[in-house]
Write a protein that holds these residues in place. Structure first.
Motif, PDB file in Angstrom:
ATOM      1  N   TYR A  17      59.336-104.938  76.255  1.00 49.63           N
ATOM      2  CA  TYR A  17      57.867-105.060  75.732  1.00 49.63           C
ATOM      3  C   TYR A  17      57.663-103.569  75.862  1.00 49.63           C
ATOM      4  CZ  TYR A  17      58.274-109.986  77.053  1.00 49.63           C
ATOM      5  OH  TYR A  17      58.815-111.259  77.201  1.00 49.63           O
ATOM      6  N   CYS A  18      56.492-103.270  74.789  1.00 53.86           N
ATOM      7  CA  CYS A  18      55.705-102.023  74.872  1.00 53.86           C
ATOM      8  C   CYS A  18      55.068-101.909  75.947  1.00 53.86           C
ATOM      9  CB  CYS A  18      54.959-101.985  73.593  1.00 53.86           C
ATOM     10  SG  CYS A  18      53.998-100.651  73.625  1.00 53.86           S
ATOM     11  N   ILE A  19      55.166-100.746  76.753  1.00 49.82           N
ATOM     12  CA  ILE A  19      54.379-100.621  78.014  1.00 49.82           C
ATOM     13  C   ILE A  19      52.903-100.421  77.822  1.00 49.82           C
ATOM     14  CG2 ILE A  19      56.355 -99.958  79.563  1.00 49.82           C
ATOM     15  CD1 ILE A  19      55.385 -96.897  78.691  1.00 49.82           C
ATOM     16  N   LEU A  20      52.331 -99.943  76.407  1.00 49.75           N
ATOM     17  CA  LEU A  20      51.120 -99.839  76.384  1.00 49.75           C
ATOM     18  C   LEU A  20      50.395-101.185  75.673  1.00 49.75           C
ATOM     19  CD1 LEU A  20      50.777 -96.336  74.754  1.00 49.75           C
ATOM     20  CD2 LEU A  20      50.151 -97.098  77.172  1.00 49.75           C
ATOM     21  N   CYS A  21      50.934-101.780  74.724  1.00 48.39           N
ATOM     22  CA  CYS A  21      50.204-102.921  74.114  1.00 48.39           C
ATOM     23  C   CYS A  21      51.001-104.410  74.244  1.00 48.39           C
ATOM     24  CB  CYS A  21      50.176-102.608  72.491  1.00 48.39           C
ATOM     25  SG  CYS A  21      51.829-103.048  71.562  1.00 48.39           S
ATOM     26  N   GLY A  22      52.095-104.187  75.010  1.00 44.02           N
ATOM     27  CA  GLY A  22      52.707-105.589  75.404  1.00 44.02           C
ATOM     28  C   GLY A  22      53.552-106.341  74.155  1.00 44.02           C
TER      29      GLY A  22
ATOM     30  N   LEU B 126      58.279 -97.652  74.096  1.00 43.88           N
ATOM     31  CA  LEU B 126      56.860 -97.838  73.307  1.00 43.88           C
ATOM     32  C   LEU B 126      57.135 -98.481  72.067  1.00 43.88           C
ATOM     33  CD1 LEU B 126      55.434 -94.328  74.198  1.00 43.88           C
ATOM     34  CD2 LEU B 126      54.595 -96.266  75.013  1.00 43.88           C
ATOM     35  N   CYS B 127      56.094 -99.044  71.202  1.00 47.83           N
ATOM     36  CA  CYS B 127      56.664 -99.722  70.082  1.00 47.83           C
ATOM     37  C   CYS B 127      56.128 -98.694  68.942  1.00 47.83           C
ATOM     38  CB  CYS B 127      55.565-101.000  69.593  1.00 47.83           C
ATOM     39  SG  CYS B 127      53.853-100.579  69.721  1.00 47.83           S
ATOM     40  N   THR B 128      56.517 -98.740  67.843  1.00 44.62           N
ATOM     41  CA  THR B 128      56.332 -97.717  66.906  1.00 44.62           C
ATOM     42  C   THR B 128      54.877 -97.149  66.760  1.00 44.62           C
ATOM     43  OG1 THR B 128      58.121 -98.867  65.668  1.00 44.62           O
ATOM     44  CG2 THR B 128      57.143 -96.950  64.532  1.00 44.62           C
ATOM     45  N   THR B 129      53.918 -98.301  66.616  1.00 40.38           N
ATOM     46  CA  THR B 129      52.406 -98.015  66.491  1.00 40.38           C
ATOM     47  C   THR B 129      52.030 -97.151  67.673  1.00 40.38           C
ATOM     48  OG1 THR B 129      52.182-100.184  65.607  1.00 40.38           O
ATOM     49  CG2 THR B 129      50.442 -99.159  66.051  1.00 40.38           C
ATOM     50  N   CYS B 130      52.408 -97.532  69.049  1.00 40.93           N
ATOM     51  CA  CYS B 130      52.042 -96.828  70.054  1.00 40.93           C
ATOM     52  C   CYS B 130      52.465 -95.371  70.218  1.00 40.93           C
ATOM     53  CB  CYS B 130      52.231 -97.808  71.361  1.00 40.93           C
ATOM     54  SG  CYS B 130      51.256 -99.141  71.478  1.00 40.93           S
ATOM     55  N   GLN B 131      53.866 -95.583  69.855  1.00 43.90           N
ATOM     56  CA  GLN B 131      54.359 -94.151  69.764  1.00 43.90           C
ATOM     57  C   GLN B 131      53.609 -93.027  69.002  1.00 43.90           C
ATOM     58  OE1 GLN B 131      58.506 -92.701  69.999  1.00 43.90           O
ATOM     59  NE2 GLN B 131      59.174 -94.686  70.491  1.00 43.90           N
TER      60      GLN B 131
HETATM   61 ZN   LIG Z   1      52.762-101.075  71.751  1.00 41.78          ZN
END
Ligand SMILES: [Zn+2]
Ligand SMILES: [Zn+2]
Length: 248
Positions: free
Chosen positions: A24-29, A40-45
């Motif tokens: 899971y992305c540590i920022l958005c889940g 981190l997902c691509t968007t959050c990166q």
């Molecule tokens: Zn994310």
């Protein structure tokens, strides 16, 4: 290995099992691909502000492209006890939440990913390798309340990947300090006066010391710790933090 260390290692291993990395992305889940970096997902990166362009040559805070000096206004005006330092990411609401989750919601697995980002950044900078890492200690009472010291946890992972020993118990926090959030620079300085004490001084003499913390704000904590370490005549004191704000 002492009993306490063994228990801690066991908890770490169990936590790794409960929170498998890179799912899971540590920022958005959101669910992420195994290949994504730092969990981190691509968007959050893309949204995270990694400090890669201009930064203060002393404290590492990001500098606006229109701001010409090599040092931020703070480092032009104030003396610091470290030679130089850097932070990985610019502080914003997302990063605030991440650090808060690590410290107050016991999400210890976040320390691993923060360390990953910091290690990658350190390698890119190509600074000379430090001899020893010192995580900023917590007052024992606070560490007991929280159950762990987030900086020590980050330091452990960085030490492992860069192959640098970590000194966990040679620098002590002997004074219980107020939370610094609402204090100004002078009050912070006063608050941190004599907050740190060094034992086993020979560990730092003639060594290149890297101090490690989660956040760099005004640098008061970093300075108070560096000031004490300076008395041990190290070769150099540098620092690394996960996040920092900007002042220009
Ligand atoms: Zn994310
Ligand atoms: Zn600066």
């Amino acid at each position: 290995m002492g009993y306490k260390t063994m228990v801690n290692e066991l908890i770490e291993t169990l936590l790794d099992f409960v929170y498998p990395r890179n799912i899971y992305c540590i920022l958005c889940g959101e669910v992420i691909e195994k290949t994504e970096s730092y969990s981190l997902c691509t968007t959050c990166q893309e949204q995270v502000k990694f400090i890669t362009s201009r930064f203060c040559e002393k404290c590492g805070k990001p500098l606006e492209s229109m701001y010409l000096p090599q040092k931020c206004p703070d480092c032009i005006q104030n003396v610091h006890y470290f030679t130089k330092g850097f932070s990985c990411i610019e502080y914003d609401d997302n990063i605030k939440k991440l650090v808060y989750d690590l410290k107050y919601h016991n999400k210890r697995y976040l320390a691993y990913h923060m360390a990953e980002m910091m290690t990658a950044r350190f390698m890119k900078l190509e600074w000379e390798k430090p001899d020893v890492i010192v995580p900023i200690p917590l007052h024992p009472k606070k560490e007991k309340e929280r159950g762990f010291n987030q900086s020590a946890l980050i330091a452990k992972y960085i030490g492992e990947s860069l192959d640098i020993p970590v000194e966990y118990r040679s620098v002590l926090r002997t004074k219980e300090t107020e939370t610094q959030n609402r204090l100004n620079r002078e009050e912070r300085k006063e608050n941190l006066k004599n907050a740190f004490q060094i034992i086993k001084s020979q560990k730092f003499t003639d060594k290149k010391v890297l101090i490690l913390d989660d956040i760099y704000t005004t640098g008061s904590t970093m300075d108070a710790c560096a000031k004490e370490l300076c008395k041990m005549k190290p070769k150099e004191i540098i620092f690394m933090t996960f996040a920092t704000g900007r002042n220009v």
